[in-house]
Design a protein around this motif. Structure first.
Motif, PDB file in Angstrom:
ATOM      1  N   LYS A 329      43.155  41.632  47.254  1.00 26.29           N
ATOM      2  CA  LYS A 329      43.564  42.167  48.554  1.00 26.29           C
ATOM      3  C   LYS A 329      42.490  41.838  49.595  1.00 26.29           C
ATOM      4  O   LYS A 329      42.785  41.410  50.713  1.00 26.29           O
ATOM      5  CB  LYS A 329      43.758  43.679  48.425  1.00 26.29           C
ATOM      6  CG  LYS A 329      44.620  44.271  49.527  1.00 26.29           C
ATOM      7  CD  LYS A 329      44.910  45.744  49.232  1.00 26.29           C
ATOM      8  CE  LYS A 329      44.906  46.534  50.516  1.00 26.29           C
ATOM      9  NZ  LYS A 329      44.162  47.785  50.464  1.00 26.29           N
ATOM     10  N   ALA A 330      41.242  42.043  49.210  1.00 24.91           N
ATOM     11  CA  ALA A 330      40.137  41.753  50.130  1.00 24.91           C
ATOM     12  C   ALA A 330      40.092  40.264  50.450  1.00 24.91           C
ATOM     13  O   ALA A 330      39.841  39.862  51.589  1.00 24.91           O
ATOM     14  CB  ALA A 330      38.817  42.220  49.520  1.00 24.91           C
ATOM     15  N   ALA A 331      40.360  39.416  49.451  1.00 26.24           N
ATOM     16  CA  ALA A 331      40.344  37.968  49.666  1.00 26.24           C
ATOM     17  C   ALA A 331      41.417  37.576  50.663  1.00 26.24           C
ATOM     18  O   ALA A 331      41.209  36.718  51.529  1.00 26.24           O
ATOM     19  CB  ALA A 331      40.560  37.242  48.346  1.00 26.24           C
ATOM     20  N   SER A 332      42.552  38.217  50.540  1.00 28.58           N
ATOM     21  CA  SER A 332      43.659  37.897  51.423  1.00 28.58           C
ATOM     22  C   SER A 332      43.291  38.185  52.872  1.00 28.58           C
ATOM     23  O   SER A 332      43.598  37.402  53.769  1.00 28.58           O
ATOM     24  CB  SER A 332      44.880  38.703  50.987  1.00 28.58           C
ATOM     25  OG  SER A 332      45.736  38.909  52.057  1.00 28.58           O
ATOM     26  N   SER A 333      42.589  39.279  53.142  1.00 25.06           N
ATOM     27  CA  SER A 333      42.222  39.544  54.533  1.00 25.06           C
ATOM     28  C   SER A 333      40.935  38.812  54.925  1.00 25.06           C
ATOM     29  O   SER A 333      40.585  38.764  56.092  1.00 25.06           O
ATOM     30  CB  SER A 333      42.117  41.056  54.815  1.00 25.06           C
ATOM     31  OG  SER A 333      41.096  41.631  54.077  1.00 25.06           O
ATOM     32  N   LEU A 338      45.368  33.439  48.726  1.00 23.49           N
ATOM     33  CA  LEU A 338      46.351  34.065  47.858  1.00 23.49           C
ATOM     34  C   LEU A 338      45.767  34.003  46.452  1.00 23.49           C
ATOM     35  O   LEU A 338      45.885  33.001  45.755  1.00 23.49           O
ATOM     36  CB  LEU A 338      47.679  33.317  47.933  1.00 23.49           C
ATOM     37  CG  LEU A 338      48.349  33.433  49.311  1.00 23.49           C
ATOM     38  CD1 LEU A 338      49.501  32.451  49.422  1.00 23.49           C
ATOM     39  CD2 LEU A 338      48.826  34.851  49.559  1.00 23.49           C
ATOM     40  N   ALA A 339      45.110  35.087  46.098  1.00 22.41           N
ATOM     41  CA  ALA A 339      44.300  35.056  44.892  1.00 22.41           C
ATOM     42  C   ALA A 339      45.146  34.871  43.631  1.00 22.41           C
ATOM     43  O   ALA A 339      44.683  34.338  42.647  1.00 22.41           O
ATOM     44  CB  ALA A 339      43.464  36.319  44.793  1.00 22.41           C
ATOM     45  N   GLY A 340      46.406  35.314  43.667  1.00 21.56           N
ATOM     46  CA  GLY A 340      47.302  35.064  42.532  1.00 21.56           C
ATOM     47  C   GLY A 340      46.973  35.898  41.312  1.00 21.56           C
ATOM     48  O   GLY A 340      46.043  36.710  41.316  1.00 21.56           O
TER      49      GLY A 340
ATOM     50  N   VAL B 392      34.909  40.590  48.839  1.00 22.19           N
ATOM     51  CA  VAL B 392      35.858  40.304  47.752  1.00 22.19           C
ATOM     52  C   VAL B 392      35.201  40.582  46.399  1.00 22.19           C
ATOM     53  O   VAL B 392      35.756  41.279  45.549  1.00 22.19           O
ATOM     54  CB  VAL B 392      36.337  38.833  47.815  1.00 22.19           C
ATOM     55  CG1 VAL B 392      37.283  38.528  46.660  1.00 22.19           C
ATOM     56  CG2 VAL B 392      37.017  38.543  49.158  1.00 22.19           C
ATOM     57  N   LEU B 393      33.983  40.055  46.223  1.00 17.87           N
ATOM     58  CA  LEU B 393      33.291  40.240  44.945  1.00 17.87           C
ATOM     59  C   LEU B 393      32.901  41.707  44.735  1.00 17.87           C
ATOM     60  O   LEU B 393      32.940  42.215  43.609  1.00 17.87           O
ATOM     61  CB  LEU B 393      32.052  39.340  44.886  1.00 17.87           C
ATOM     62  CG  LEU B 393      32.369  37.835  44.739  1.00 17.87           C
ATOM     63  CD1 LEU B 393      31.121  36.997  44.988  1.00 17.87           C
ATOM     64  CD2 LEU B 393      32.942  37.526  43.364  1.00 17.87           C
ATOM     65  N   LEU B 394      32.519  42.399  45.817  1.00 25.22           N
ATOM     66  CA  LEU B 394      32.194  43.823  45.702  1.00 25.22           C
ATOM     67  C   LEU B 394      33.436  44.629  45.308  1.00 25.22           C
ATOM     68  O   LEU B 394      33.342  45.587  44.538  1.00 25.22           O
ATOM     69  CB  LEU B 394      31.611  44.351  47.023  1.00 25.22           C
ATOM     70  CG  LEU B 394      30.211  43.831  47.388  1.00 25.22           C
ATOM     71  CD1 LEU B 394      29.859  44.166  48.840  1.00 25.22           C
ATOM     72  CD2 LEU B 394      29.141  44.388  46.443  1.00 25.22           C
ATOM     73  N   SER B 395      34.593  44.216  45.808  1.00 24.68           N
ATOM     74  CA  SER B 395      35.848  44.899  45.440  1.00 24.68           C
ATOM     75  C   SER B 395      36.132  44.695  43.951  1.00 24.68           C
ATOM     76  O   SER B 395      36.489  45.643  43.245  1.00 24.68           O
ATOM     77  CB  SER B 395      37.021  44.349  46.259  1.00 24.68           C
ATOM     78  OG  SER B 395      36.813  44.561  47.639  1.00 24.68           O
ATOM     79  N   ASP B 396      35.980  43.457  43.486  1.00 24.80           N
ATOM     80  CA  ASP B 396      36.140  43.193  42.047  1.00 24.80           C
ATOM     81  C   ASP B 396      35.206  44.099  41.236  1.00 24.80           C
ATOM     82  O   ASP B 396      35.615  44.693  40.237  1.00 24.80           O
ATOM     83  CB  ASP B 396      35.787  41.729  41.727  1.00 24.80           C
ATOM     84  CG  ASP B 396      36.920  40.750  42.065  1.00 24.80           C
ATOM     85  OD1 ASP B 396      38.077  41.199  42.215  1.00 24.80           O
ATOM     86  OD2 ASP B 396      36.641  39.542  42.187  1.00 24.80           O
ATOM     87  N   ALA B 397      33.963  44.187  41.696  1.00 21.28           N
ATOM     88  CA  ALA B 397      32.967  44.986  40.968  1.00 21.28           C
ATOM     89  C   ALA B 397      33.344  46.468  40.967  1.00 21.28           C
ATOM     90  O   ALA B 397      33.083  47.181  39.998  1.00 21.28           O
ATOM     91  CB  ALA B 397      31.577  44.774  41.564  1.00 21.28           C
ATOM     92  N   CYS B 398      33.952  46.946  42.050  1.00 20.49           N
ATOM     93  CA  CYS B 398      34.388  48.350  42.093  1.00 20.49           C
ATOM     94  C   CYS B 398      35.419  48.611  40.995  1.00 20.49           C
ATOM     95  O   CYS B 398      35.336  49.614  40.279  1.00 20.49           O
ATOM     96  CB  CYS B 398      34.984  48.693  43.462  1.00 20.49           C
ATOM     97  SG  CYS B 398      33.733  48.988  44.725  1.00 20.49           S
ATOM     98  N   VAL B 399      36.374  47.706  40.847  1.00 20.73           N
ATOM     99  CA  VAL B 399      37.392  47.882  39.810  1.00 20.73           C
ATOM    100  C   VAL B 399      36.720  47.841  38.433  1.00 20.73           C
ATOM    101  O   VAL B 399      36.965  48.700  37.584  1.00 20.73           O
ATOM    102  CB  VAL B 399      38.479  46.789  39.918  1.00 20.73           C
ATOM    103  CG1 VAL B 399      39.479  46.915  38.767  1.00 20.73           C
ATOM    104  CG2 VAL B 399      39.190  46.889  41.264  1.00 20.73           C
ATOM    105  N   ASP B 400      35.827  46.859  38.225  1.00 26.69           N
ATOM    106  CA  ASP B 400      35.133  46.742  36.938  1.00 26.69           C
ATOM    107  C   ASP B 400      34.379  48.019  36.589  1.00 26.69           C
ATOM    108  O   ASP B 400      34.240  48.368  35.428  1.00 26.69           O
ATOM    109  CB  ASP B 400      34.119  45.585  36.974  1.00 26.69           C
ATOM    110  CG  ASP B 400      34.805  44.225  37.052  1.00 26.69           C
ATOM    111  OD1 ASP B 400      35.999  44.140  36.717  1.00 26.69           O
ATOM    112  OD2 ASP B 400      34.147  43.248  37.454  1.00 26.69           O
TER     113      ASP B 400
END
Lengths: 543, 543
Positions: A329-333, A338-340, B392-400
């Motif tokens: 979602k963050a990548a999209s904004s 479109l991270a897929g 984007v990477l920080l968001s991924d890390a939050c989920v992890d």
């Protein structure tokens, strides 16, 4: 988009694999392939599990993603065209800076300074509407006024002037434009980006960016960027979709003394993308390892095809950002990426032989360590450790990183025991115990390198007064060099437990081709694991 | 051993959880409990999956591990007894060094030097068969010759002399012995270890070790060890089963300027183990966080009970080495540790509210960062970033790391938008974009701290000329301090992307209570995730 790859991958979920069922499966796969071919709207399809009996195959769970929007075909020149254009862009003999400036603080000034101070030996043409000369170079009003050919134009002008200047580049037949300016798709200006894409196609100008920091190509001392100059040469080529990550690459590379051949910003990827870089770096003699950060792949099928080929020759490492739904979602904004579905990326990267980094640090550490290590000849890994506790953690890390701890043959076990105290543990890990003098490390490392059944070494060092950190580091380098002179090349990594002096010792080891880390048992093993992952994918290891 | 906990945990594998089935399950669990009570030989039992219907519950797969060797009951004093003894051992007023030496290179000399140079203010009694004086202190032939009480005896003599000296300690009623010597169970000398254990029990002397580096207790300037002196004071108490890992703790602590209250070697754990340390540190006002490396738990049930209580008050972090079968095998030949089934450790640690570190670096980074962060009041985390790519990477890390990115309410979204450029992205991550001046970071961080609906902040910094690294670091500290003065305490962590100057900025932030990392998006988020994990387990966060 990636249906073909997925179809092949489907077999993974299949229950029952005896020969009788193979026909049923083949039949199913054929039907699925036909379905996907007949309906181009099917962009993803997942059958899992499939139960196969001799009477036929049944998919118990099917996921189909359809997309009714017709996809625009992404521009894909031939490999030869890519190589030809990219070689002129990355290794230009002549270069124009559109928006060059003598004024401090301007982007066009930073670019000029970096080019000149970086030591670029080619010809620089400053382009400026009024100036006659900028920083000692004759300036021109337009690239069209420059006598002779130009290999690449670096843009340091506001977005609204890009289209006009790019048209002039086209008319001048410049093969590449480095579009530093932001203000395109990433700010919602899709139209502006489409406009420059159209100009690029019309005149056959390849576009890097827009919305990038530029690029570095160290073999040519080329810093075509507004960031700080970077000059530590090495064999890894890195790229990033994001400027922030690019800056992290620069900082880490400098701090860790990791040499690079190139650092490239890809930004909005209006044209040049990961594929083009792979094709260029594949044939670039200055590059031995390719590491990429991306938020999406604009053409997954094309990437998979190219990566599969390139990764057979050089390790390719990928940090795919937007792994999770929140990240996507963050990548999209962020870049409209479109991270897929990450499961698809996981499959594609795996099948392409790409080493997947799970974190920014992993991307950086793999970039630093993987190219230093020789390719292992087999799966037999041994741990030689002065610290039993490190041996335990290193063993855990081997399992985590899919490394195989060699089952120690009796004669080899005996050979190691000769060098270690009776209460030390042979087997694997080989625990030489903490109180040992340098000779014990030396003898055991030497044996590990000499015996042909052993393919890779993981060393665990424990700081003692008897064998201080630098003594350990120097003896290891000495033994490894001695063996190299005899034609023995094996990957060696090290984990150093001790007081702060282990930091200097780790740096010394790293500088001599041995990835070494203080206060960590997991990172050196992960680096070795990455090398193995690549070597297996490239078919270089006999199972 | 841990059957009770397992029985409770079994519910996890249960299919169907409607009320009708609960009775069937309760019945099954009761039966299992009875089985385990009746047959003490059952050391592990796993039922998974269990299918529960209204007619009863059926376990489809059952794993039972039996152990017919009768277990020796491990010595477990009362909590009061532990506190009383451990306080004398860890904060002694008088201390004997058995085997003290004036001779450079001897362990007894290193211990004396560390005690004196470390600044220990209590009385030191060197014990030596012949010397009258060692390093300016009157020496005695035996502890029994010392006038007045002794709180702890540090052993720096060969294994074969330990039993006799320990008996003398017992006769002198010394409550604790720090057994540095190796040559016991870890070298196969099980008998020797049993002998000293028996002496310890006979005279009620608690034993630390044997086969350890000793211990540090910084509030008393006490370095009862032969390793280098360590003097950076802080609030985390660490322990390790392995000397190598202990040395890594010392090196990292010094290098990262992480203060510690204590570093303790546990080695063979003939007596004092993780439980005793938890009980001592629980009531130690100088310790706010407890981090432990272990290869096994000698009494899992006892650990779980104590950890469950202590972790309600102070974060407890555990690196369990020997997670994997290869690691467990290595542990067994290292300290004779019975690493056991990791699934059980996973359950026990989770239910005890213990933060499980997956790597040595995680243990160290959590030890450093977790005590600095204030306890979050709720689950709403926001990311404020200058680099979209970091977002984007920080968001991924939050989920992890199981952190919840707050869904941004409209009014708050509008409030953030006021401060950021129109092409920046509000929502969460809040992407303030790269080219912004210090005020944009300042205003958004301030808003994030002020709004009560936000509970924690993750900052992503992107190095630019407009807001250089140290300007960013100082403004963040300034805003955080300003808010603290108003009574607002929220966890803030930061990820810095940029050239090498971000290293200094990260150190500055860390020194001011903000865990900050250069070139990494994942570590700061993992540190925040560890704090949350603890706070949830301790019941401090309303869901």
């Amino acid at each position: 988009m990636l249906d073909g790859i997925q179809a092949a991958e489907m077999l993974k979920g299949v229950r029952g694999s005896d020969p009788v069922n193979r026909d049923a499966l083949a039949d199913l796969i054929e039907k699925v392939s036909r379905l996907v071919t007949d309906f181009p709207e099917i962009s993803e399809m997942d059958l899992n599990p499939v139960f196969a009996t001799k009477d036929g195959a049944i998919a118990a769970d099917v996921r189909i993603v359809v997309d009714f929007q017709p996809h625009e075909q992404r521009y894909r020149p031939s490999q030869d065209e890519i190589v030809k254009a990219m070689n002129r862009i990355m290794k230009p003999e002549t270069l124009a800076v559109i928006g060059a400036s003598a004024e401090d603080g301007k982007i066009g000034n930073s670019v000029m300074k970096n080019l000149i101070n970086g030591g670029y030996k080619g010809t620089i043409y400053p382009i400026h509407p009024k100036a006659d000369e900028i920083m000692g170079r004759k300036a021109y009003k337009s690239v069209k006024d420059v006598p002779g050919p130009i290999d690449v134009a670096v843009f340091a002008i506001p977005a609204k002037f890009v289209a006009q200047a790019l048209t002039e580049c086209g008319e001048k037949q410049i093969p590449g434009a480095v579009l530093i300016p932001s203000g395109f798709a990433e700010t919602g200006n899709e139209e502006g980006q489409k406009e420059i894409q159209a100009i690029g196609r019309k005149y056959n100008v390849r576009l890097m960016g827009p919305n990038i920091y530029g690029f570095y190509y160290t073999p040519a001392n080329l810093c075509a960027t507004f960031c700080t100059a970077y000059d530590v040469k090495g064999t890894t080529a890195l790229s990033s979709q994001s400027g922030g990550i690019g800056m992290a690459i620069i900082g880490f590379s400098r701090s860790a003394k990791m040499g690079v051949s190139a650092i490239v910003g890809l930004g909005n990827k209006s044209d040049i993308d990961e594929d083009d870089l792979l094709v260029f770096f594949e044939q670039d003699p200055n590059t031995q390892c390719i590491a990429q950060h991306c938020e999406d792949l604009k053409d997954g099928r094309s990437f998979a095809e190219v990566a599969k080929r390139v990764s057979k020759k050089k390790p390719v490492i990928m940090l795919k950002a937007g792994r999770t739904s929140a990240g996507a979602k963050a990548a999209s904004s962020h870049t409209g990426a479109l991270a897929g579905n990450d499961k698809i990326y996981e499959d594609v990267l795996k099948q392409s032989g790409v080493i997947r980094a799970r974190s920014l640090r992993d991307l950086l550490e793999f970039s630093r360590g993987v190219p230093l290590l020789p390719t292992p000849k087999g799966e037999n890994v041994i741990i030689i450790t002065g610290a039993g506790g490190s041996g335990v953690l290193l063993s855990d890390a081997c399992v985590d990183n899919k490394l195989k701890l060699m089952a120690m043959p009796d004669d080899l076990d005996k050979a190691f025991r000769k060098f270690i105290p009776p209460f030390g543990a042979a087997g694997n890990p080989i625990d030489i115990t903490g109180g040992e003098p340098p000779t014990t490390y030396k003898n055991t490392v030497k044996l590990g390198l000499e015996d042909e059944r052993i393919h890779s070494l993981i060393l665990g060092y424990w700081h003692t007064i008897i064998t201080p950190p630098m003594v350990f580091a120097k003896l290891v380098v000495e033994v490894v060099e001695e063996m190299k002179a005899k034609g023995i090349h094996k990957p060696v990594v090290a984990s150093l437990a001790g007081d702060v002096q282990v930091e200097e010792a780790s740096e010394y080891l790293y500088a001599h081709g041995i990835p070494a880390y203080p206060y960590s048992t997991e990172i050196p093993v992960a680096v070795l694991g990455a090398k193995y992952l690549w070597a297996r994918g490239a078919g270089l290891i006999k199972e």
